[in-house]
Design an enzyme around this catalytic site. Structure first.
Site, mmCIF file in Angstrom:
data_model
loop_
_atom_site.group_PDB
_atom_site.id
_atom_site.type_symbol
_atom_site.label_atom_id
_atom_site.label_comp_id
_atom_site.label_asym_id
_atom_site.label_seq_id
_atom_site.Cartn_x
_atom_site.Cartn_y
_atom_site.Cartn_z
ATOM 1 C CB SER A 57 20.922 21.275 49.985
ATOM 2 O OG SER A 57 22.306 21.476 50.228
ATOM 3 C CG ASP A 94 16.387 19.625 51.300
ATOM 4 O OD1 ASP A 94 15.147 19.710 51.258
ATOM 5 O OD2 ASP A 94 17.076 20.034 52.267
ATOM 6 C CG HIS A 95 14.855 23.481 50.028
ATOM 7 N ND1 HIS A 95 13.633 24.096 50.165
ATOM 8 C CD2 HIS A 95 15.141 22.936 51.234
ATOM 9 C CE1 HIS A 95 13.206 23.944 51.414
ATOM 10 N NE2 HIS A 95 14.094 23.225 52.084
ATOM 11 C CG ASP A 116 11.257 25.601 47.691
ATOM 12 O OD1 ASP A 116 10.188 26.197 47.438
ATOM 13 O OD2 ASP A 116 11.943 25.827 48.695
ATOM 14 N N GLY A 193 17.023 26.149 60.162
ATOM 15 C CA GLY A 193 18.117 26.640 60.993
ATOM 16 C C GLY A 193 17.911 26.398 62.481
ATOM 17 C CG HIS A 228 10.901 21.451 54.186
ATOM 18 N ND1 HIS A 228 12.056 21.481 53.459
ATOM 19 C CD2 HIS A 228 10.019 20.722 53.453
ATOM 20 C CE1 HIS A 228 11.896 20.821 52.335
ATOM 21 N NE2 HIS A 228 10.659 20.340 52.295
ATOM 22 N N GLY A 229 12.156 22.137 58.184
ATOM 23 C CA GLY A 229 12.540 22.936 59.352
ATOM 24 C C GLY A 229 12.174 22.260 60.655
ATOM 25 C CB ALA A 230 11.118 18.955 61.335
ATOM 26 C CB SER A 274 19.514 22.678 62.175
ATOM 27 O OG SER A 274 19.287 23.526 61.075
HETATM 28 O O1 G3H Z 1 16.754 23.473 53.979
HETATM 29 C C1 G3H Z 1 17.960 23.611 53.852
HETATM 30 C C2 G3H Z 1 18.851 22.514 54.300
HETATM 31 O O2 G3H Z 1 19.081 22.588 55.671
HETATM 32 C C3 G3H Z 1 20.111 22.501 53.484
HETATM 33 O O3 G3H Z 1 20.944 23.548 53.815
HETATM 34 O O4 G3H Z 1 21.546 24.595 51.632
HETATM 35 O O5 G3H Z 1 22.986 24.902 53.643
HETATM 36 O O6 G3H Z 1 22.894 22.691 52.479
HETATM 37 P P1 G3H Z 1 22.162 23.968 52.827
HETATM 38 P P1 13P Z 2 16.224 22.146 59.907
HETATM 39 O O1 13P Z 2 17.032 23.367 59.640
HETATM 40 O O2 13P Z 2 15.187 22.400 60.963
HETATM 41 O O3 13P Z 2 17.051 20.963 60.226
HETATM 42 O O4 13P Z 2 15.404 21.815 58.562
HETATM 43 C C1 13P Z 2 16.003 21.102 57.524
HETATM 44 C C2 13P Z 2 15.199 21.112 56.273
HETATM 45 O O5 13P Z 2 14.046 21.473 56.221
HETATM 46 C C3 13P Z 2 15.878 20.626 55.063
HETATM 47 O O6 13P Z 2 15.070 20.758 53.935
HETATM 48 ZN ZN ZN Z 3 13.798 22.480 53.988
#
Ligand code: G3H
Ligand code: 13P
Ligand code: ZN
Length: 338
Positions: A57, A94-95, A116, A193, A228-230, A274
């Site tokens: 990220s 990522d993002h 994103d 999260g 995402h968020g999986a 997470s």
């Molecule tokens: O989607 C977000 C990822 O879990 C990355 O999180 O920006 O705290 O590194 P972070």
């Molecule tokens: P989680 O917070 O569910 O692990 O998602 C991570 C994510 O989507 C990173 O881009």
């Molecule tokens: Zn994500």
């Protein structure tokens, strides 16, 4: 000086997604910020012969240092080979929140980037996503681009989305055609999260919106979708954290059954961060509580790393279905290049 991902031994995600689509499995995209997480990911994916997308990220890049990250990725490839592995490894932003950040990452060896701009108005999302795709696809070594339509509830890096806005299936054809991105992240009820759903103890979280996913699949046959968020937020680790002085009451994630169903569909990439944070925190808390005199970081980071490795092996084997496909995809990439 700009460097291509191929010089680092990395691959883009094209073949990974092709095989995942054909085989009804999903490629794991695991976030990392430090050496122990990276070791755990590589060890798990070599041991289970799984392809892998290493995710960084914007915050991780700032935390770990961008130059060090490049060499960590290169080291990961060499370590994988030394372990006797033959798995494809992609390095993915990522993002990413701007064209400049995506370009910067590509120039430092990333083989895949996410832009994103999903929180922007539709036309602006298209403009920025297309700008990144145009740049990434016209380089001598093709870099993969992921974009997002719809907004996940929770926190997306610096952007806070109070409520999820599901992806509108009517937009996906127009969006992918006009941007020319390689994959599309969608919003079907997951969030980032450890607190994904508000449910009473013992109550099952609501199912994901597979109806929306199916509608998207119909409109984009064979097009790689990203979830995402999986994270699943395994209860045993939530309990471990809480037992040893933590406070993660009501933490809940996406069930393995829901993820298995997604992996068998057009979802080709599943993002997990997470769960890794949770496992590492639980193990370290336990060691600190049981051995208060311990002050050698290897004695608590090491066991945390091993527990993370074991969890990821289980995910690859029993949830994503990516185990056993590493060498097969790597050989297909080599054959295509020959
Ligand atoms: O989607 C977000 C990822 O879990 C990355 O999180 O920006 O705290 O590194 P972070
Ligand atoms: P989680 O917070 O569910 O692990 O998602 C991570 C994510 O989507 C990173 O881009
Ligand atoms: Zn994500």
């Amino acid at each position: 000086m700009a460097i291509s991902y191929k010089e680092l031994g990395l691959v883009n995600t094209k073949m990974m997604f092709k095989k995942a689509m054909e085989g009804g499995f999903a490629i794991p995209a695991y976030n990392f910020n430090n050496m122990e997480q990276l070791q755990a990911i590589i060890q798990a994916c070599v041991e289970s012969d799984s392809p892998v997308i290493l995710q960084v990220s914007k915050g991780a890049r700032q935390y770990a240092n961008q130059t060090l990250l490049r060499y960590m990725a290169m080291g990961a490839v060499e370590m994988m080979r030394e372990m006797g592995g033959n798995i494809p490894i992609a390095l993915h932003l990522d993002h990413g929140d701007s064209f400049e950040l995506a370009k910067d990452c590509i120039e430092s060896g990333f083989s895949s980037v996410m832009i994103d701009a999903s929180h922007h108005p539709y036309d602006e999302n298209i403009r920025v996503s297309k700008q990144v795709a145009d740049y990434a696809h016209n380089l001598p070594d093709y870099v993969s681009v992921e974009a997002e339509l719809g907004v996940l509830a929770g926190i997306e890096d610096d952007v806070e989305a109070a409520k999820s806005i599901y992806t509108q299936p009517e937009q996906v054809e127009d969006f992918t055609k006009r941007t020319n991105v390689d994959s599309l992240a969608i919003s079907i009820g997951t969030s980032h999260g450890a607190y994904k759903f508000k449910v009473k103890p013992g109550e099952a979280p609501p199912p994901l919106r597979f109806d929306i996913l199916e509608e998207i699949q119909k409109r984009l046959p064979g097009f790689p979708i990203v979830l995402h968020g999986a994270s699943s937020i395994p209860q045993e680790y939530v309990d471990l954290v809480n037992r040893y002085g933590g406070d993660m009451e009501n933490a809940v994630g996406v069930s393995a059954a829901q993820l298995r169903r997604a992996a068998a569909s057009a979802v080709c990439k599943i993002n997990i961060d997470s769960d890794g944070r949770l496992v590492v925190t639980g193990v370290i808390r336990k060691i600190f509580a049981e051995k208060p005199g311990e002050f050698d970081p290897r004695k608590y980071l090491g066991p945390a790393r091993d527990a993370l490795r074991d969890l990821l092996i289980q995910k690859n084997k029993n949830v994503l279905g990516s185990a056993g496909h590493g060498a097969e995809i790597m050989d297909a990439i080599k054959a295509e290049e020959a």
